[in-house]
Design an enzyme around this catalytic site. Structure first.
Site, PDB file in Angstrom:
ATOM      1  N   LYS A 222       0.836  -0.908  -0.366  1.00  0.00           N
ATOM      2  CA  LYS A 222      -0.232   0.298  -0.077  1.00  0.00           C
ATOM      3  C   LYS A 222       0.675   1.376   0.268  1.00  0.00           C
ATOM      4  CE  LYS A 222      -4.564  -1.525   0.927  1.00  0.00           C
ATOM      5  NZ  LYS A 222      -5.597  -1.826   1.979  1.00  0.00           N
ATOM      6  N   ARG A 257      -4.514  -9.458   3.961  1.00  0.00           N
ATOM      7  CA  ARG A 257      -4.796  -9.745   3.165  1.00  0.00           C
ATOM      8  C   ARG A 257      -3.551  -9.427   2.019  1.00  0.00           C
ATOM      9  NH1 ARG A 257      -6.608  -5.979  -0.967  1.00  0.00           N
ATOM     10  NH2 ARG A 257      -7.820  -7.020  -2.105  1.00  0.00           N
TER      11      ARG A 257
HETATM   12  N1  HH2 Z   1      -7.464  -3.111   0.532  1.00  0.00           N
HETATM   13  C1  HH2 Z   1      -8.019  -3.292  -1.141  1.00  0.00           C
HETATM   14  C2  HH2 Z   1      -9.565  -3.913  -1.553  1.00  0.00           C
HETATM   15  N2  HH2 Z   1      -9.614  -4.651  -0.481  1.00  0.00           N
HETATM   16  N3  HH2 Z   1     -10.593  -5.136   1.334  1.00  0.00           N
HETATM   17  C3  HH2 Z   1     -10.006  -5.380   2.834  1.00  0.00           C
HETATM   18  N4  HH2 Z   1     -11.442  -5.887   3.479  1.00  0.00           N
HETATM   19  N5  HH2 Z   1      -9.021  -4.855   3.037  1.00  0.00           N
HETATM   20  C4  HH2 Z   1      -8.468  -3.654   2.482  1.00  0.00           C
HETATM   21  O1  HH2 Z   1      -7.257  -3.704   3.417  1.00  0.00           O
HETATM   22  C5  HH2 Z   1      -8.303  -3.878   0.617  1.00  0.00           C
HETATM   23  C6  HH2 Z   1      -9.535  -4.629   0.651  1.00  0.00           C
HETATM   24  C7  HH2 Z   1      -7.147  -2.633  -1.734  1.00  0.00           C
HETATM   25  O2  HH2 Z   1      -6.250  -3.541  -2.456  1.00  0.00           O
HETATM   26  P1  HH2 Z   1      -5.932  -3.780  -3.820  1.00  0.00           P
HETATM   27  O3  HH2 Z   1      -6.998  -5.073  -3.886  1.00  0.00           O
HETATM   28  O4  HH2 Z   1      -4.511  -4.708  -3.814  1.00  0.00           O
HETATM   29  O5  HH2 Z   1      -6.353  -2.712  -5.305  1.00  0.00           O
HETATM   30  P2  HH2 Z   1      -7.256  -2.359  -5.790  1.00  0.00           P
HETATM   31  O6  HH2 Z   1      -8.236  -1.991  -4.977  1.00  0.00           O
HETATM   32  O7  HH2 Z   1      -6.442  -1.487  -6.543  1.00  0.00           O
HETATM   33  O8  HH2 Z   1      -7.627  -3.157  -6.938  1.00  0.00           O
END
Ligand code: HH2
Length: 277
Positions: A222, A257
């Site tokens: 992040k 996660r």
């Molecule tokens: N972070 C992201 C997406 N979903 N869900 C939970 N429960 N907690 C988190 O911290 C969280 C989440 C963001 O990460 P990522 O899926 O890699 O990125 P993007 O939102 O750009 O797809």
């Protein structure tokens, strides 16, 4: 502490769980476009399971700062072939990362056992859908929406405000029929938070643990890690992620996660062993 999702039950006192991320999106902040093709997403999910992921979190809508919502039908178009492709992996626990009750309902019918809702039941139909399926539910805190959340995040006391919000949303979920043992809470690292807010939440994660639900944390690759390391891009944030994971486990997180499952498994194993010593 037992966490129930569908007919599965995890004993979180025994060990923490690694949730591997598969973003079926063109635009996610760290892996956008890599797993938009269903075959690539299925292969990646299998690889993460082989690396030791306890759950796979499948999402079709990026929630990176500045992102726009993806209509539910489009989310499901992206997700459907991936759930179908993973249907043979009967032992795998699949989670759907969506704020849409419609998408959640379809994913649960296609084999998902967990709903990961970054909007914390923003869709009024969500709790009933989760309750009906007896699925696990991750409730995450976010200030604002992804489109604007990083413009000017502000709190009087971020930790007490996030804890109060999560407690209230968990109570609402239970009132709507979701079992207490199905709920996990997530501070929402990076969702309407400055670097200082993210650090305070990790340093005082115990305040969330004290609410009595398992705590899920998503620090993987992040922005706050990049900012603390002089502007590192997402691909170069693995060690920073490892340090944040170790801190999260030390402060009581029980679900992590992550994108890099094998590395996270090593970090969590060591952090847990030290916490137990
Ligand atoms: N972070 C992201 C997406 N979903 N869900 C939970 N429960 N907690 C988190 O911290 C969280 C989440 C963001 O990460 P990522 O899926 O890699 O990125 P993007 O939102 O750009 O797809």
């Amino acid at each position: 502490m037992i966490w129930r999702c569908g007919e599965r039950a995890f004993d979180l006192a025994e060990r923490s769980l690694i949730m591997g991320v598969v973003n079926v999106t063109p635009d996610s902040f760290s892996d956008g476009g890599r797993f938009l093709e269903p075959d690539a997403a299925v292969a990646h999910a299998r690889a993460l399971l082989a690396e030791g992921a306890d759950l796979i979190d499948l999402g079709a809508e990026s929630t990176r700062p500045g992102s726009a919502p993806v209509p539910p039908e489009e989310q499901w178009q992206r997700l459907r072939p991936v759930f179908e492709g993973l249907a043979a992996e009967t032992g795998a626990v699949l989670s759907v990362d969506t704020a849409s009750a419609l998408v959640a309902q379809r994913a649960l019918a296609a084999g998902a056992r967990v709903v990961n809702d970054v909007s914390a039941l923003g869709d009024p139909a969500m709790a009933a859908v989760v309750a009906e399926a007896r699925a696990g539910l991750a409730i995450m805190h976010m200030q604002g929406t992804p489109a604007t959340m990083q413009a000017a995040p502000g709190y009087t006391d971020v930790v007490t405000e996030v804890a109060a919000f999560l407690a209230a949303r968990a109570a609402a979920a239970e009132e709507a029929g979701v079992a207490r043992a199905a709920i996990v809470l997530d501070p929402g690292i990076g969702f309407g938070k400055t670097v200082a807010h993210n650090l305070a939440l990790l340093a005082r994660l115990d305040a969330l643990v004290d609410l009595g639900y398992p705590v899920l944390v998503g620090v993987s690759r992040k922005g706050f890690i990049g900012q603390l390391l002089g502007g590192r891009p997402p691909a170069d944030r693995l060690l920073g992620t490892a340090a944040a994971l170790a801190a999260a486990v030390a402060h009581g997180a029980r679900l992590l996660r992550v994108h890099d499952v094998a590395a996270a498994r090593d970090v969590v194993t060591l952090a847990e062993a030290i916490a137990r010593a």
